[in-house]
Design a protein around this motif. Structure first.
Motif, PDB file in Angstrom:
ATOM      1  N   LYS A  26      -8.110 -12.053   3.293  1.00  0.00           N
ATOM      2  CA  LYS A  26      -9.554 -11.989   3.877  1.00  0.00           C
ATOM      3  C   LYS A  26     -10.012 -10.685   3.787  1.00  0.00           C
ATOM      4  O   LYS A  26      -9.397  -9.737   3.907  1.00  0.00           O
ATOM      5  CB  LYS A  26      -9.306 -12.389   5.192  1.00  0.00           C
ATOM      6  CG  LYS A  26     -10.762 -12.147   6.283  1.00  0.00           C
ATOM      7  CD  LYS A  26     -10.754 -12.827   7.510  1.00  0.00           C
ATOM      8  CE  LYS A  26      -9.554 -12.329   8.386  1.00  0.00           C
ATOM      9  NZ  LYS A  26      -9.641 -12.614   9.913  1.00  0.00           N
ATOM     10  N   ARG A  68     -11.681  -3.963   5.559  1.00  0.00           N
ATOM     11  CA  ARG A  68     -10.254  -4.198   5.749  1.00  0.00           C
ATOM     12  C   ARG A  68     -10.034  -5.570   5.115  1.00  0.00           C
ATOM     13  O   ARG A  68     -10.655  -6.626   5.250  1.00  0.00           O
ATOM     14  CB  ARG A  68     -10.302  -4.457   7.428  1.00  0.00           C
ATOM     15  CG  ARG A  68      -8.942  -5.083   7.752  1.00  0.00           C
ATOM     16  CD  ARG A  68      -8.648  -5.102   9.291  1.00  0.00           C
ATOM     17  NE  ARG A  68      -9.674  -6.378   9.970  1.00  0.00           N
ATOM     18  CZ  ARG A  68      -9.922  -6.258  11.234  1.00  0.00           C
ATOM     19  NH1 ARG A  68      -9.256  -5.430  12.123  1.00  0.00           N
ATOM     20  NH2 ARG A  68     -10.523  -7.191  11.623  1.00  0.00           N
ATOM     21  N   THR A  70      -6.894  -8.216   4.674  1.00  0.00           N
ATOM     22  CA  THR A  70      -5.969  -8.705   5.462  1.00  0.00           C
ATOM     23  C   THR A  70      -5.200  -9.881   4.837  1.00  0.00           C
ATOM     24  O   THR A  70      -5.640 -10.529   4.314  1.00  0.00           O
ATOM     25  CB  THR A  70      -6.346  -9.400   6.936  1.00  0.00           C
ATOM     26  OG1 THR A  70      -7.162  -8.570   7.632  1.00  0.00           O
ATOM     27  CG2 THR A  70      -5.108 -10.128   7.631  1.00  0.00           C
ATOM     28  N   GLN A  72      -2.207 -12.599   4.831  1.00  0.00           N
ATOM     29  CA  GLN A  72      -1.525 -13.421   5.801  1.00  0.00           C
ATOM     30  C   GLN A  72      -0.002 -13.639   5.125  1.00  0.00           C
ATOM     31  O   GLN A  72       0.248 -14.781   4.619  1.00  0.00           O
ATOM     32  CB  GLN A  72      -2.152 -15.004   5.923  1.00  0.00           C
ATOM     33  CG  GLN A  72      -3.475 -14.723   6.820  1.00  0.00           C
ATOM     34  CD  GLN A  72      -3.361 -14.269   8.134  1.00  0.00           C
ATOM     35  OE1 GLN A  72      -2.389 -14.259   8.810  1.00  0.00           O
ATOM     36  NE2 GLN A  72      -4.522 -13.704   8.665  1.00  0.00           N
ATOM     37  N   TYR A  89       1.522 -10.192   9.129  1.00  0.00           N
ATOM     38  CA  TYR A  89       0.301  -9.797   8.018  1.00  0.00           C
ATOM     39  C   TYR A  89       0.084  -8.365   7.860  1.00  0.00           C
ATOM     40  O   TYR A  89       0.938  -7.738   8.867  1.00  0.00           O
ATOM     41  CB  TYR A  89      -1.075 -10.480   8.825  1.00  0.00           C
ATOM     42  CG  TYR A  89      -1.477  -9.768  10.061  1.00  0.00           C
ATOM     43  CD1 TYR A  89      -2.091  -8.650  10.007  1.00  0.00           C
ATOM     44  CD2 TYR A  89      -0.943 -10.528  11.182  1.00  0.00           C
ATOM     45  CE1 TYR A  89      -2.497  -8.057  11.372  1.00  0.00           C
ATOM     46  CE2 TYR A  89      -1.479  -9.972  12.530  1.00  0.00           C
ATOM     47  CZ  TYR A  89      -2.038  -8.941  12.345  1.00  0.00           C
ATOM     48  OH  TYR A  89      -2.631  -8.414  13.982  1.00  0.00           O
ATOM     49  N   GLN A  91      -2.414  -5.338   7.076  1.00  0.00           N
ATOM     50  CA  GLN A  91      -3.959  -5.217   7.058  1.00  0.00           C
ATOM     51  C   GLN A  91      -4.053  -3.595   6.414  1.00  0.00           C
ATOM     52  O   GLN A  91      -3.562  -2.747   6.788  1.00  0.00           O
ATOM     53  CB  GLN A  91      -4.526  -5.145   8.397  1.00  0.00           C
ATOM     54  CG  GLN A  91      -4.692  -6.411   8.955  1.00  0.00           C
ATOM     55  CD  GLN A  91      -5.411  -6.516  10.435  1.00  0.00           C
ATOM     56  OE1 GLN A  91      -5.133  -5.372  11.071  1.00  0.00           O
ATOM     57  NE2 GLN A  91      -6.266  -7.320  10.482  1.00  0.00           N
TER      58      GLN A  91
END
Length: 122
Positions: A26, A68, A70, A72, A89, A91
C-alpha cells in the motif's frame, strides 16, 4: 517517464534467496492539511518476481511530500508456513522533495523473519 509507474517496489526473501511473491503493498501520502492523516494513493501485490511495477499509472504525477509504503509481510509469512516472525508488516517512509517529482522512486525490501533492509533503488 517512459511508460513505467513513478513508484515501484521489489521484495526479496533473503532467508531463502527468492522473490517475495504475493505481498500486498500500500502506498500512502502524508496530508498535513488533514491533521497529518495518511491518504491512500495506491494498492498492489508483488508478482512472481517479487515486484510491483504497475503501482501507479505511468502518467501519474507525484507531488512533493512524505510517502509511506506498507508491505503486509504477515500475509507473506503465513503463505510460506512461517509462524515465527517479528515484523507483521514493514513501513518505509520516504520523501519526494520539491523539484524531484518527476524522478522514479524504487523501494526494494530485503526481508527475513527477524530483520529487513531497504535502500533507494534505481
Amino acid at each position: 517517464m517512459g511508460g513505467r509507474s513513478p513508484v515501484t517496489c521489489h521484495v526479496l526473501d533473503s532467508s531463502c534467496g527468492k522473490p517475495g511473491r504475493n505481498v500486498p503493498v500500500k502506498l500512502e501520502q502524508l496530508n498535513p492539511a488533514a491533521n497529518n492523516a495518511w491518504t491512500s494513493v495506491a494498492y498492489g501485490l508483488t508478482d512472481s518476481d517479487g515486484r510491483v511495477g504497475t503501482l501507479l499509472d505511468p502518467s501519474h504525477q507525484l507531488i512533493a511530500g512524505i510517502y509511506r509504503m506498507t508491505f503486509q509481510t504477515n500475509e507473506y509469512w503465513a503463505a510460506q508456513g512461517v509462524t515465527g516472525y517479528f515484523y507483521p508488516y514493514v513501513q518505509i517512509i520516504f520523501e519526494v522533495a520539491p523539484g524531484a517529482e518527476k524522478q522514479h522512486y524504487h523501494i526494494p525490501l530485503l526481508l527475513s523473519p527477524y530483520s529487513y533492509t531497504t535502500y533507494r533503488g534505481s
